[in-house]
Scaffold this active site. Structure first.
Site, PDB file in Angstrom:
ATOM      1  N   HIS A  20     -79.213   0.866 -25.777  1.00 23.74           N
ATOM      2  CA  HIS A  20     -77.811   0.223 -26.051  1.00 23.74           C
ATOM      3  C   HIS A  20     -76.972   0.939 -27.078  1.00 23.74           C
ATOM      4  O   HIS A  20     -75.630   1.128 -26.775  1.00 23.74           O
ATOM      5  CB  HIS A  20     -78.037  -1.301 -26.710  1.00 23.74           C
ATOM      6  CG  HIS A  20     -78.732  -2.164 -25.873  1.00 23.74           C
ATOM      7  ND1 HIS A  20     -78.365  -2.431 -24.608  1.00 23.74           N
ATOM      8  CD2 HIS A  20     -80.058  -2.663 -25.990  1.00 23.74           C
ATOM      9  CE1 HIS A  20     -79.337  -3.186 -24.186  1.00 23.74           C
ATOM     10  NE2 HIS A  20     -80.217  -3.439 -24.981  1.00 23.74           N
ATOM     11  N   GLU A  79     -80.131   8.174   1.796  1.00 27.64           N
ATOM     12  CA  GLU A  79     -80.863   8.267   0.673  1.00 27.64           C
ATOM     13  C   GLU A  79     -82.324   8.751   0.868  1.00 27.64           C
ATOM     14  O   GLU A  79     -83.065   8.307   0.106  1.00 27.64           O
ATOM     15  CB  GLU A  79     -80.517   7.478  -0.384  1.00 27.64           C
ATOM     16  CG  GLU A  79     -80.450   5.997   0.104  1.00 27.64           C
ATOM     17  CD  GLU A  79     -79.947   5.030  -1.365  1.00 27.64           C
ATOM     18  OE1 GLU A  79     -79.881   5.582  -2.231  1.00 27.64           O
ATOM     19  OE2 GLU A  79     -79.799   3.997  -0.787  1.00 27.64           O
TER      20      GLU A  79
HETATM   21  C1  PEP Z   1     -78.912   7.434  -5.148  1.00 33.77           C
HETATM   22  O1  PEP Z   1     -79.901   6.941  -4.782  1.00 33.77           O
HETATM   23  O2  PEP Z   1     -78.202   8.569  -5.486  1.00 33.77           O
HETATM   24  C2  PEP Z   1     -77.690   6.501  -5.734  1.00 33.77           C
HETATM   25  C3  PEP Z   1     -76.386   6.754  -5.990  1.00 33.77           C
HETATM   26  O3  PEP Z   1     -78.085   5.316  -5.898  1.00 33.77           O
HETATM   27  P1  PEP Z   1     -79.003   4.536  -6.908  1.00 33.77           P
HETATM   28  O4  PEP Z   1     -78.989   5.658  -7.989  1.00 33.77           O
HETATM   29  O5  PEP Z   1     -78.113   3.281  -7.167  1.00 33.77           O
HETATM   30  O6  PEP Z   1     -80.239   4.393  -6.365  1.00 33.77           O
HETATM   31 MG    MG Z   2     -80.372   4.953  -4.255  1.00 30.66          MG
END
Ligand code: PEP
Ligand code: MG
Length: 540
Positions: A190, A431
């Site tokens: 934090h 992704e």
């Molecule tokens: C990613 O996977 O690159 C992304 C932007 O999503 P998150 O980090 O929220 O999984």
């Molecule tokens: Mg992601």
């Protein structure tokens, strides 16, 4: 005294030179004694809990005003934790069965919980130990009749503390704090988040600094983690020069506000920012981002006790798009599961959560909840340039199923004469390696792609993004990841749609040229990185 230089963990960039001011959090002595009147001791505890709850509510409101949603949310969590049945039972059990006073009962229960949290492998739960300590200290201070307000500094100084609890962090008078140095904590604590949000230089994990240095001069570099106690004249001069350079850098970057993000060869890149809650829009505007490329909506769902209603969500999305005033705002639907939790969703415990029911998979398994979010988003599209994006797509059927739901929602909205943007863009995150490899097929189903390299890297390289033991194997610039980015860009452009990157690689200055050469049209970065990346692109 001799000059002493050391290194901690860089947590918030910036240079500061000033007097070291020791801030002792916590309570030095917790009285422990036998009690005879159990019920009146329970009542003392219940009263303290009520007072703590009122204080936390007031702190929540204050944090919201002073520093936005992200810093305020923590106090909602504290209110929930204060009422946690397991914690309350443990405290009551200590009073009833051990017949100890409320202060000691709270302290022992907190210790039990902290030990339990520390023994989990879950980084999120581990990070909650500070919160348990924070609420237990609040309760004990109330029981002891002590002031729960944070320290007041009479002069500008560099704060040294073990680690600040969220309530201490929010109550500090930031105008007096030149920098923060902590003995413990990580760059995700934090204290570190607060320092970054407020632009205060900060170094964490420095270990114990002996009290004899209280009031001595210290020079800190929050960008490298280096700090020097009792700096010599020469060192102070060196740091002052760094401060001047930082000041000039800031001025140079501020001069880029309003200018296009275009390479010297004339290629324009859309430079957007990532946000986690509506309060972050301030930083988006302040840093002159051209849009929002990723609004991670899971933070609206986490840190609360029940599902946010469609109307509640609608108001949040509406506020964000309105504030963006016609600039594109890409909102990602709920990506919960794996490392992100929400108790009330009662998700099954999975052996392999990163490969389990997370992101779009969870939404497609709870269509009532998903439909509520989609309706809220589509309704909010009437108030600005909103685009919807879906996480964790791996197959074409998923997007077709989503589009069917959207079509049905639009039919209902039309029937009810509720307005929305009929040309609303629908996109997906790339992704998973599967999505990148079939991006030629996916490209005909959507209006855009946004490459999430954080997950794309973990799924391509089989290396958990959260596990420090495999950090050597987790590389967003790995040839395999770059090759999937190239495939995705080529397929997007063949279909005439745009493609962006919203993973952490987009904020990596050393990768900007490469990403642009691979064909990326948009970069979505953390708000403080917008101007440095714009400068980099304009110099390409
Ligand atoms: C990613 O996977 O690159 C992304 C932007 O999503 P998150 O980090 O929220 O999984
Ligand atoms: Mg992601």
């Amino acid at each position: 005294m001799k000059e002493l230089n050391y290194k901690g963990t860089a947590a918030s960039p910036g240079i500061a030179v000033g007097k070291l001011s020791f801030f002792k959090s916590g309570i030095s002595q917790i009285p422990s004694y036998m009690i005879y009147h159990v019920e009146s001791e329970i009542m003392r505890y219940e009263n303290a809990k009520k007072i703590a709850d009122n204080e936390l509510e007031a702190l929540y409101r204050r944090a919201l005003e002073v520093s936005g949603g992200e810093n305020a949310e923590i106090f909602s969590i504290h209110r929930i934790m204060l009422d946690d049945p397991d914690l309350c039972d443990e405290i009551e059990k200590n009073i009833r069965e051990r017949r100890i006073n409320a202060e000691s009962a709270v302290s022992r229960a907190a210790d039990t919980f902290i030990r339990m949290l520390e023994n989990t492998n879950d980084a999120y739960l581990k990070a909650r130990t500070t919160d348990v300590r924070d609420i237990s200290e609040r309760l004990i201070k109330i029981l002891l009749g002590k002031n729960t307000d944070a320290a007041v500094f009479s002069e500008e100084s560099i704060l040294y503390t073990d680690d600040l609890t969220p309530s201490e962090a929010i109550q500090l008078d930031k105008s007096k704090i030149l920098g923060i140095v902590t003995a413990y904590g990580s760059s995700n604590s934090h204290t570190a988040i607060l320092a970054r949000t407020n632009g205060i230089p900060c170094i964490v994990g420095c270990g114990t600094i002996p009290e004899i240095f209280n009031g001595q001069y210290i020079a800190i570099d929050g960008g490298t983690g280096v700090y020097e106690i009792n700096p010599s004249e020469a060192t102070i001069e060196r740091y002052k020069k760094l401060m001047d350079e930082e000041h000039s850098r800031r001025e140079r970057l501020n001069a880029l506000k309003g200018l296009p993000t275009r390479t010297s060869e004339g290629k324009t890149i859309q430079l957007y920012a990532n946000i986690g809650n509506p309060g972050d829009v301030d930083a988006v505007i302040e840093n002159d981002a051209e849009g929002i490329g990723l609004f991670r909506t899971e933070f609206i769902f986490m840190e609360r006790t029940e599902l946010p209603s469609e109307d509640e969500q609608f108001r949040i999305y509406q506020e964000v798009v309105k504030r963006m005033d016609g600039k594109k705002t890409v909102i990602r639907t709920l990506d919960i599961g794996a490392d992100k939790h929400a108790e009330y969703l009662k998700l099954p415990i999975e052996e392999n959560p990163a490969l389990g029911l997370r992101g779009i998979r969870m939404c497609l398994s709870k269509t009532d909840m998903f439909t509520g979010q989609l309706r809220a988003l589509i309704r909010a599209s009437a108030y600005g340039k909103l685009a919807i994006m879906f996480p964790m797509i791996a197959s074409v059927w998923e997007i077709r199923e989503i589009k069917k739901l959207i079509k049905e929602i639009c039919r209902q909205l039309d029937g009810d004469k509720i307005k929305y943007d009929h040309s609303l863009e629908i996109g997906i995150m790339i992704e998973t390696p599967a999505a990148a490899l079939i991006s030629d097929i996916l490209s005909s189903e959507v209006d855009f792609f946004s490459i999430g390299t954080n997950d794309l890297t973990q799924y391509t390289l089989a290396a958990d993004r959260q596990n420090p033991a495999v950090s050597r194997y987790y590389r967003q610039d790995h040839e395999a990841v770059l090759s999937l980015i190239k495939t995705t860009c080529d397929n997007a452009h063949k279909a005439g749609i745009w493609v962006g990157v919203c993973g952490e690689i987009a904020s990596d200055m050393s990768m900007v040229r490469k990403l642009i050469s691979l064909g990326v049209d948009e970069l979505s970065v953390s708000p403080p990185m917008v101007l440095p990346i714009r400068e980099k692109i304009r110099n390409l």
